[in-house]
Design an enzyme around this catalytic site. Structure first.
Site, PDB file in Angstrom:
ATOM      1  N   LYS A 275       0.852  -1.203   0.000  1.00  0.00           N
ATOM      2  CA  LYS A 275       0.000   0.000   0.000  1.00  0.00           C
ATOM      3  C   LYS A 275       0.881   1.244   0.000  1.00  0.00           C
ATOM      4  CE  LYS A 275      -3.103   2.547   3.107  1.00  0.00           C
ATOM      5  NZ  LYS A 275      -3.727   2.556   4.448  1.00  0.00           N
ATOM      6  N   ASP A 280      -2.085  10.554   3.879  1.00  0.00           N
ATOM      7  CA  ASP A 280      -3.499  10.213   4.028  1.00  0.00           C
ATOM      8  C   ASP A 280      -4.191  11.188   4.962  1.00  0.00           C
ATOM      9  OD1 ASP A 280      -5.959   9.003   4.076  1.00  0.00           O
ATOM     10  OD2 ASP A 280      -5.353   7.398   5.454  1.00  0.00           O
ATOM     11  N   LYS A 287      -9.565  13.050   8.684  1.00  0.00           N
ATOM     12  CA  LYS A 287      -9.040  12.599   9.962  1.00  0.00           C
ATOM     13  C   LYS A 287      -8.955  13.763  10.949  1.00  0.00           C
ATOM     14  CE  LYS A 287      -5.931   9.031   8.079  1.00  0.00           C
ATOM     15  NZ  LYS A 287      -6.418   7.857   8.828  1.00  0.00           N
ATOM     16  N   ARG A 361      -7.730  -0.246   1.072  1.00  0.00           N
ATOM     17  CA  ARG A 361      -8.290  -1.464   0.475  1.00  0.00           C
ATOM     18  C   ARG A 361      -8.692  -1.249  -0.977  1.00  0.00           C
ATOM     19  NH1 ARG A 361     -12.398  -1.516   5.285  1.00  0.00           N
ATOM     20  NH2 ARG A 361     -10.492  -0.614   6.135  1.00  0.00           N
TER      21      ARG A 361
END
Length: 507
Positions: A275, A280, A287, A361
């Site tokens: 990954k 992110d 977040k 994912r």
């Protein structure tokens, strides 16, 4: 760094520090006996039993990582002797020597030492000299690692003042020992290469720069290298990677590294999938601000597989290995993908988006589908995928989800060799109930309970009939504070285990 094996009598070993090991053996409920073997016993004799006396007086207990500095005052040419505790004899493994070497080397680099000699050999404790040599050099190089390239007053470099590491052995020309030395160097350098990638700031290590560094490494070792850009991804139907990337100004990259160790061998070989989210934010499902800076490490899985290829290419096993890295940022913007979207992955399956912070994912789904299309098996993916695995296993073990018991056993065995721990997690079909979607083939998340398992069940939808394992390293990829054996920051976890797995398969 000059690293070598030397064959000398102690009276001729000139260095800034000679490192020897001391263990203990329990002789009763409350009593212990100091265990000195090989070089340590000889040093104690030359120093008139000083180590034994200090132990008897209770000033040194021999616990793992405990340090005792002695000054030989003319009895040895070494400027000092560093005795490092190895802990209980009955619990001694190669990880003991790896950890002890790291602690000793890190300590010595702060004391002005330039040339050190490691002599932790413990053949009398049922560990081969080649095993300990390899563990010693691995530990020293891993322990000396620092990342200070952006500090104005510091010089970056592993080891700082240490310029030479010598390993004392009875036969410096022993081919097995030389092989063990090169093995240890290759694994440590590859791990430190991966650590560098993870520790880089996200404004430097963009998807493009990650691809660039992988390319430079591939050229260094003569590996095949390919980058897929957005047009190629669109042609392949990589809807997951493309969707995650659409919120960022940085273009996505799909990195492919191919090591051909057995071009005429049966099968196309192993796939290592990492990954590669270089930063992110969580996307639209943003977040919290606290500790978001650590999300530069959301590409630790990518670093692990690229680092593994570094060592594999150096060690040249007779096997084919392909590394696949879907790399992008996950950013919020007017073009970002949204909760409620439905994406079509490369293998044709659709995913309903529930939370844009579960992006890993999605990019892995495309990479796994690519591996299946290429006919690669087994497929091992590595990812900082879920907070759920941190709740389950903390920072001690990585979670392992595997659809094949033989492969599961191999990964655990490889981890034991490397000193890394993987805990088998369930993949029972009942967990699929929570990823059922009314409008797509599957949902992207299945709720908070067993979240790591459900994430793995999502990935399982994209591996076809291949042997497959998913390693969730979200709890083990990073440490929050300095330890006696490691710098704060990236750990480089899974690099050495992946390499050991490949080497086991190559046999």
């Amino acid at each position: 760094m000059d690293i070598r094996i030397i064959e000398q009598v102690l009276e001729e070993v000139q260095c800034d520090a000679l490192v020897v090991g001391a263990a203990y053996m329990k002789t009763g409920q409350q009593t212990k006996k100091l265990m000195l073997a090989g070089t340590a016993r000889e040093v104690d004799s030359l120093l008139g039993g000083l180590i034994q006396d200090i132990y008897t007086n209770g000033e040194f207990k021999g616990d793992l990582g405990e340090l005792l500095t002695l000054h030989p005052v003319g009895k040895l040419p070494a400027k000092r002797v560093l005795v490092v505790g190895l802990g209980a004899q009955e619990k001694m493994t190669t990880q003991t020597f790896r950890r002890a070497s790291a602690i000793a080397a890190r300590h010595l680099q702060q004391t002005g030492a330039h040339q050190i000699v490691l002599a932790l050999d413990q053949e009398e404790f049922n560990l081969g000299l080649d095993e300990t040599v390899r563990a010693e050099v691995e530990g020293a190089l891993l322990g000396l690692y620092t990342f200070k390239k952006y500090k104005h007053s510091s010089v970056n470099g592993n080891g700082q003042g240490i310029t030479r590491i010598s390993l004392l052995a009875s036969n410096e020309n022993d081919a097995l020992l030389k092989q063990a030395l090169q093995h240890g160097i290759a694994l440590a350098e590859a791990t430190n290469f991966a650590r560098d990638l993870v520790n880089e700031p996200p404004n430097v290590l963009t998807p493009t720069e990650l691809a660039n560094r992988a390319s430079i490494m591939a050229k260094q070792f003569g590996m095949e290298f390919e980058i897929l850009d957005r047009p190629e991804m669109e042609a392949l139907g990589m809807g997951g990677l493309l969707a995650v990337s659409q919120g960022s100004a940085e273009p996505p990259k799909f990195i492919i590294l191919r090591y051909r160790g057995s071009p005429r061998g049966a099968g196309k070989g192993i796939a290592l999938v990492g990954k590669g989210i270089t930063f992110d934010t969580g996307g639209i499902s943003l977040k919290p601000a606290e500790r978001m800076d650590e999300m530069k490490g959301d590409m630790a899985g990518a670093a692990a597989v690229i680092g593994a290829m570094h060592a594999i290419a150096a060690l040249k096993p007779a096997i084919n290995v392909t590394a696949l890295v879907p790399a992008t940022e996950n950013m919020p913007s007017g073009t970002a993908y949204r909760p409620g979207d439905i994406l079509r992955i490369m293998n044709g399956k659709t995913i309903e988006i529930m939370n844009t912070d579960a992006e890993g994912r999605l990019v892995l789904a495309d990479a796994l589908s690519y591996a299946v299309k290429e006919g690669l098996s087994p497929i091992i993916d590595v990812a900082t995928l879920t907070g759920g695995i941190v709740i389950a296993l903390g920072s001690v073990m990585s979670g392992m989800f595997c659809n094949d018991q033989v492969l599961s056993n191999e990964i655990i065995a490889a981890g034991q060799i490397a000193g890394e721990k993987f805990w088998p997690m369930p993949l029972d079909e009942e967990y699929e109930e929570d990823i059922h979607s009314d409008v797509a083939d599957i949902k992207q998340t299945g709720g908070r309970t067993a979240s790591a398992v459900k994430a793995a069940k999502i990935l399982e939808q994209f591996v076809g009939n291949a042997q497959w394992a998913h390693l969730d390293i979200a709890g083990t990829d990073f440490i929050d504070a300095k330890k006696p054996y490691q710098e704060k920051g990236a750990t480089g976890v899974a690099v050495r285990s992946l390499v050991e797995l490949v080497l086991l398969r190559a046999q």
